[in-house]
Scaffold this motif. Sequence first.
Motif, mmCIF file in Angstrom:
data_model
loop_
_atom_site.group_PDB
_atom_site.id
_atom_site.type_symbol
_atom_site.label_atom_id
_atom_site.label_comp_id
_atom_site.label_asym_id
_atom_site.label_seq_id
_atom_site.Cartn_x
_atom_site.Cartn_y
_atom_site.Cartn_z
ATOM 1 N N LEU A 154 -1.933 7.078 -1.225
ATOM 2 C CA LEU A 154 -1.011 5.898 -1.925
ATOM 3 C C LEU A 154 -0.243 5.540 -0.996
ATOM 4 C CD1 LEU A 154 -0.622 7.019 -5.505
ATOM 5 C CD2 LEU A 154 -2.275 5.582 -4.573
ATOM 6 N N ASP A 155 0.500 6.932 -0.313
ATOM 7 C CA ASP A 155 1.785 6.516 0.524
ATOM 8 C C ASP A 155 1.210 5.633 1.961
ATOM 9 O OD1 ASP A 155 4.341 7.131 -0.184
ATOM 10 O OD2 ASP A 155 3.964 9.327 -0.038
ATOM 11 N N ALA A 156 0.103 5.991 2.411
ATOM 12 C CA ALA A 156 -0.362 5.365 3.511
ATOM 13 C C ALA A 156 -0.568 3.863 2.974
ATOM 14 C CB ALA A 156 -1.695 5.824 4.011
ATOM 15 N N GLU A 157 -1.106 3.491 2.014
ATOM 16 C CA GLU A 157 -1.181 2.189 1.574
ATOM 17 C C GLU A 157 0.183 1.282 1.182
ATOM 18 O OE1 GLU A 157 -3.315 0.092 -2.307
ATOM 19 O OE2 GLU A 157 -4.485 1.457 -1.469
ATOM 20 N N VAL A 158 1.102 2.091 0.812
ATOM 21 C CA VAL A 158 2.369 1.533 0.625
ATOM 22 C C VAL A 158 2.959 1.114 2.038
ATOM 23 C CG1 VAL A 158 4.797 2.346 -0.008
ATOM 24 C CG2 VAL A 158 2.955 2.762 -1.374
ATOM 25 N N VAL A 159 2.479 1.864 3.172
ATOM 26 C CA VAL A 159 3.267 1.519 4.400
ATOM 27 C C VAL A 159 2.490 0.419 4.912
ATOM 28 C CG1 VAL A 159 3.670 2.323 6.669
ATOM 29 C CG2 VAL A 159 4.353 3.973 4.741
ATOM 30 N N ALA A 160 1.110 0.446 4.837
ATOM 31 C CA ALA A 160 0.069 -0.344 5.596
ATOM 32 C C ALA A 160 0.115 -1.786 4.915
ATOM 33 C CB ALA A 160 -1.067 0.156 5.748
ATOM 34 N N ASP A 161 0.241 -1.814 3.438
ATOM 35 C CA ASP A 161 0.032 -2.982 2.690
ATOM 36 C C ASP A 161 1.455 -3.199 1.820
ATOM 37 O OD1 ASP A 161 -2.018 -4.926 2.273
ATOM 38 O OD2 ASP A 161 -2.840 -4.030 0.656
ATOM 39 N N ALA A 162 2.454 -2.950 2.467
ATOM 40 C CA ALA A 162 3.601 -3.309 1.720
ATOM 41 C C ALA A 162 3.762 -4.820 1.310
ATOM 42 C CB ALA A 162 4.828 -2.805 2.442
ATOM 43 N N ASP A 163 3.580 -5.728 2.040
ATOM 44 C CA ASP A 163 3.670 -7.153 1.675
ATOM 45 C C ASP A 163 2.777 -7.465 0.481
ATOM 46 O OD1 ASP A 163 5.749 -7.385 3.687
ATOM 47 O OD2 ASP A 163 4.431 -8.290 5.110
ATOM 48 N N ALA A 164 1.505 -7.177 0.655
ATOM 49 C CA ALA A 164 0.318 -7.510 -0.209
ATOM 50 C C ALA A 164 0.886 -6.717 -1.668
ATOM 51 C CB ALA A 164 -0.896 -7.195 -0.045
ATOM 52 N N LEU A 165 1.229 -5.535 -1.506
ATOM 53 C CA LEU A 165 1.786 -4.909 -2.888
ATOM 54 C C LEU A 165 2.914 -5.642 -3.433
ATOM 55 C CD1 LEU A 165 1.238 -1.182 -1.534
ATOM 56 C CD2 LEU A 165 -0.113 -2.398 -3.449
#
Length: 215
Positions: A154-165
């Motif tokens: 989840l944290d990896a996704e939060v960093v890599a995809d912050a704008d989309a989130l």
Amino acid sequence: MTLTADLFWSFRSPYSYLAVGRYRALAASHDVMIKLRPVYPLAIRQPDFFERNHPNWLSYTMRDMIRVAQFHGIPFGPPRPDPIVQNVTTRAIAADQPYIYRLTRLGQAAARRGKGLAFAHEAGQLIWGGVEDWHLGDHLAGAAGRAGLDLGELDAEVVADADALDTEIAGNQVALEIAGHWGVPTLVFDGEPFFGQDRIEMAKWRMEQKGLRAR
């Protein structure tokens, strides 16, 4: 037929915490899928909200949230730390917010996997259930694990995809307002909003009218 509903929710809202476990229990015991739709709290969306409120607002809210927790037997303690960094005296919201953006993005990443409700409940129990330094050590990893998730992923996704989130989170806020409300927790079922932790039984009653059945 499985019913569906959206739960608009904030990691900073004590009333959201006081509602989420009961909504999770409803989804477990009845044929309804409740999708978590996290939003940023008013402190982020409207930083002057607390300054504009009546002076009695904060003290009443503190008293009320404690008795609601006691009434329902829900563990409750002051968040340590608060998900929002705020001056208690002036109510001013700090420019630097190290917790709330990560938490809300984690919630949205969990929602992408269909496990947002479980993650919000597990994390909420840390933040509002009195766990000191919930942001340190393996507290959040444990919460994610209990929700069937991997915090590292989840944290990896939060960093890599912050704008989309953040775009999805902003979309949640728009959807909440289109549904007829602006605050949390709000459950929206069949286009009808039910705002507040004290509307759960009424939301269930409406669902029963639409065919809600126990599992």
